[in-house]
Write a protein that holds these residues in place. Sequence first.
Motif, PDB file in Angstrom:
ATOM      1  N   ASP A  21       0.832  -1.215   0.000  1.00  8.68           N
ATOM      2  CA  ASP A  21       0.000   0.000   0.000  1.00  8.68           C
ATOM      3  C   ASP A  21       0.866   1.265   0.000  1.00  8.68           C
ATOM      4  OD1 ASP A  21      -2.441  -1.270  -0.059  1.00  8.68           O
ATOM      5  OD2 ASP A  21      -2.644  -1.348   2.112  1.00  8.68           O
ATOM      6  N   PHE A  22       1.955   1.221   0.757  1.00  9.65           N
ATOM      7  CA  PHE A  22       2.842   2.394   0.843  1.00  9.65           C
ATOM      8  C   PHE A  22       3.447   2.687  -0.536  1.00  9.65           C
ATOM      9  CE2 PHE A  22       7.150   4.172   1.910  1.00  9.65           C
ATOM     10  CZ  PHE A  22       6.707   5.378   2.432  1.00  9.65           C
ATOM     11  N   ALA A  23       3.950   1.665  -1.206  1.00 14.57           N
ATOM     12  CA  ALA A  23       4.540   1.858  -2.536  1.00 14.57           C
ATOM     13  C   ALA A  23       3.501   2.405  -3.520  1.00 14.57           C
ATOM     14  CB  ALA A  23       5.122   0.536  -3.046  1.00 14.57           C
ATOM     15  N   ASN A  24       2.246   1.999  -3.320  1.00 12.29           N
ATOM     16  CA  ASN A  24       1.189   2.428  -4.247  1.00 12.29           C
ATOM     17  C   ASN A  24       0.479   3.713  -3.828  1.00 12.29           C
ATOM     18  OD1 ASN A  24       1.383   0.585  -6.363  1.00 12.29           O
ATOM     19  ND2 ASN A  24       0.275  -0.983  -5.215  1.00 12.29           N
ATOM     20  N   THR A  25       0.992   4.397  -2.788  1.00  9.15           N
ATOM     21  CA  THR A  25       0.382   5.695  -2.457  1.00  9.15           C
ATOM     22  C   THR A  25       0.652   6.686  -3.591  1.00  9.15           C
ATOM     23  OG1 THR A  25       2.360   6.244  -1.164  1.00  9.15           O
ATOM     24  CG2 THR A  25       0.412   5.519   0.076  1.00  9.15           C
ATOM     25  N   LEU A  26       1.692   6.391  -4.393  1.00  7.27           N
ATOM     26  CA  LEU A  26       1.951   7.198  -5.583  1.00  7.27           C
ATOM     27  C   LEU A  26       1.347   6.444  -6.768  1.00  7.27           C
ATOM     28  CD1 LEU A  26       3.374   9.679  -6.806  1.00  7.27           C
ATOM     29  CD2 LEU A  26       5.371   8.232  -7.183  1.00  7.27           C
ATOM     30  N   ASP A  27       0.357   7.033  -7.374  1.00 14.26           N
ATOM     31  CA  ASP A  27      -0.355   6.381  -8.473  1.00 14.26           C
ATOM     32  C   ASP A  27      -0.004   7.107  -9.776  1.00 14.26           C
ATOM     33  OD1 ASP A  27      -2.100   5.208 -10.207  1.00 14.26           O
ATOM     34  OD2 ASP A  27      -3.920   5.666  -9.073  1.00 14.26           O
ATOM     35  N   LEU A  28       0.849   6.465 -10.578  1.00 12.82           N
ATOM     36  CA  LEU A  28       1.318   7.111 -11.813  1.00 12.82           C
ATOM     37  C   LEU A  28       0.544   6.654 -13.051  1.00 12.82           C
ATOM     38  CD1 LEU A  28       5.202   6.921 -11.234  1.00 12.82           C
ATOM     39  CD2 LEU A  28       3.702   8.893 -10.906  1.00 12.82           C
ATOM     40  N   ASP A  50      -1.381  11.322  -5.677  1.00  9.23           N
ATOM     41  CA  ASP A  50      -0.440  11.011  -4.609  1.00  9.23           C
ATOM     42  C   ASP A  50      -1.199  11.119  -3.286  1.00  9.23           C
ATOM     43  OD1 ASP A  50       1.596  10.720  -2.833  1.00  9.23           O
ATOM     44  OD2 ASP A  50       2.951  12.155  -3.788  1.00  9.23           O
ATOM     45  N   GLU A  51      -1.329   9.982  -2.583  1.00  9.56           N
ATOM     46  CA  GLU A  51      -2.059   9.983  -1.305  1.00  9.56           C
ATOM     47  C   GLU A  51      -1.298  10.737  -0.219  1.00  9.56           C
ATOM     48  OE1 GLU A  51      -3.778   6.220   0.198  1.00  9.56           O
ATOM     49  OE2 GLU A  51      -3.260   5.422  -1.767  1.00  9.56           O
ATOM     50  N   LEU A  52       0.027  10.846  -0.392  1.00 12.47           N
ATOM     51  CA  LEU A  52       0.850  11.503   0.638  1.00 12.47           C
ATOM     52  C   LEU A  52       1.179  12.935   0.203  1.00 12.47           C
ATOM     53  CD1 LEU A  52       3.275   8.532   1.474  1.00 12.47           C
ATOM     54  CD2 LEU A  52       0.985   8.993   2.361  1.00 12.47           C
ATOM     55  N   GLN A  53       0.183  13.791   0.258  1.00 10.43           N
ATOM     56  CA  GLN A  53       0.345  15.177  -0.205  1.00 10.43           C
ATOM     57  C   GLN A  53       1.150  16.038   0.761  1.00 10.43           C
ATOM     58  OE1 GLN A  53      -0.536  16.767  -2.935  1.00 10.43           O
ATOM     59  NE2 GLN A  53      -1.575  15.106  -4.000  1.00 10.43           N
ATOM     60  N   ASP A  54       1.026  15.759   2.063  1.00 14.11           N
ATOM     61  CA  ASP A  54       1.704  16.576   3.086  1.00 14.11           C
ATOM     62  C   ASP A  54       1.839  15.752   4.372  1.00 14.11           C
ATOM     63  OD1 ASP A  54      -0.842  16.588   4.265  1.00 14.11           O
ATOM     64  OD2 ASP A  54      -1.393  18.419   3.220  1.00 14.11           O
ATOM     65  N   PRO A  55       2.525  16.293   5.405  1.00 18.66           N
ATOM     66  CA  PRO A  55       2.721  15.524   6.647  1.00 18.66           C
ATOM     67  C   PRO A  55       1.402  15.052   7.280  1.00 18.66           C
ATOM     68  CG  PRO A  55       4.186  17.418   6.628  1.00 18.66           C
ATOM     69  CD  PRO A  55       3.285  17.573   5.435  1.00 18.66           C
ATOM     70  N   GLN A  60      11.280   9.940   0.334  1.00 20.67           N
ATOM     71  CA  GLN A  60      12.553   9.383  -0.153  1.00 20.67           C
ATOM     72  C   GLN A  60      12.530   7.852  -0.031  1.00 20.67           C
ATOM     73  OE1 GLN A  60      16.002  11.068   1.817  1.00 20.67           O
ATOM     74  NE2 GLN A  60      17.393   9.813   0.619  1.00 20.67           N
ATOM     75  N   LEU A  61      11.967   7.367   1.085  1.00 22.41           N
ATOM     76  CA  LEU A  61      11.849   5.922   1.290  1.00 22.41           C
ATOM     77  C   LEU A  61      10.942   5.305   0.224  1.00 22.41           C
ATOM     78  CD1 LEU A  61      12.397   3.416   3.112  1.00 22.41           C
ATOM     79  CD2 LEU A  61      10.342   4.039   4.393  1.00 22.41           C
ATOM     80  N   ARG A  62       9.832   5.985  -0.049  1.00 20.66           N
ATOM     81  CA  ARG A  62       8.902   5.455  -1.055  1.00 20.66           C
ATOM     82  C   ARG A  62       9.554   5.394  -2.433  1.00 20.66           C
ATOM     83  NH1 ARG A  62       3.430   8.647  -2.308  1.00 20.66           N
ATOM     84  NH2 ARG A  62       4.954  10.091  -3.195  1.00 20.66           N
ATOM     85  N   ASP A  63      10.263   6.461  -2.818  1.00 19.60           N
ATOM     86  CA  ASP A  63      10.954   6.475  -4.119  1.00 19.60           C
ATOM     87  C   ASP A  63      11.955   5.327  -4.205  1.00 19.60           C
ATOM     88  OD1 ASP A  63       9.600   8.643  -4.981  1.00 19.60           O
ATOM     89  OD2 ASP A  63      11.225  10.091  -4.690  1.00 19.60           O
TER      90      ASP A  63
END
Length: 201
Positions: A19-26, A40-45, A74-77
């Motif tokens: 799920d974490f890897a897929n919070t960025l949906d390209l 991108d589910e992770l828009q801000d803190p 950075q971890l997700r990338d």
Amino acid sequence: MSKESRKFQVPDGLANLYDFANTLDLRHFTHHGIQHRQADELQDPVALGEWMRWHGLIKHVAAPSQKTFEAALQLRDAIRDYLKCEPAERYRRLIVTTALNTAMEPFALRVAAIGKHGFALRPMPTDAEAGLSGIVAELYDAASAGTLDRLKMCAADECQRVFFDHSRPGTRRWCQSTLCGNREKTRTYRQRHRDDTASQI
Ligand SMILES: [Zn+2]
């Protein structure tokens, strides 16, 4: 664990990692005439804090600091770049593994005895970083269990979704062969047809 990870029967042991890897949906393909929108589910803190709470990775309410948020991206990338490599190639790609090591550094873990199940890795920090340490622990556990090789990134450029390969030989390249696989095969066929036609002129 999310609806998505249950739908695709991702093993519980790496469901948060998936799920974490897929919070960025390209994804940016058109399906049934509808253009998929990238997100991108992770828009801000704040969004990161909510995501971690929703996944049971942290319990408290305070949003992570900006520094932790940046370290999370950075971890997700680094995880996505790692999963993008073919499993047999992963350990050979020094740039990719070095970047992943650097990205994992802020997220400490400790070994804990947990009764009849033996030992387990547990997050070392107690603040928001603990949630991300939990992701790193899943990465380690999945590698030990041999399931990490089955966590892959879809080979279609317009998809790049991380998926769990349930096929017996473990050689799947697309998240859904009927969609991404077919799209790529059709494109290759058209390209070949164009090349053949051009060479006949
Ligand atoms: Zn795909």
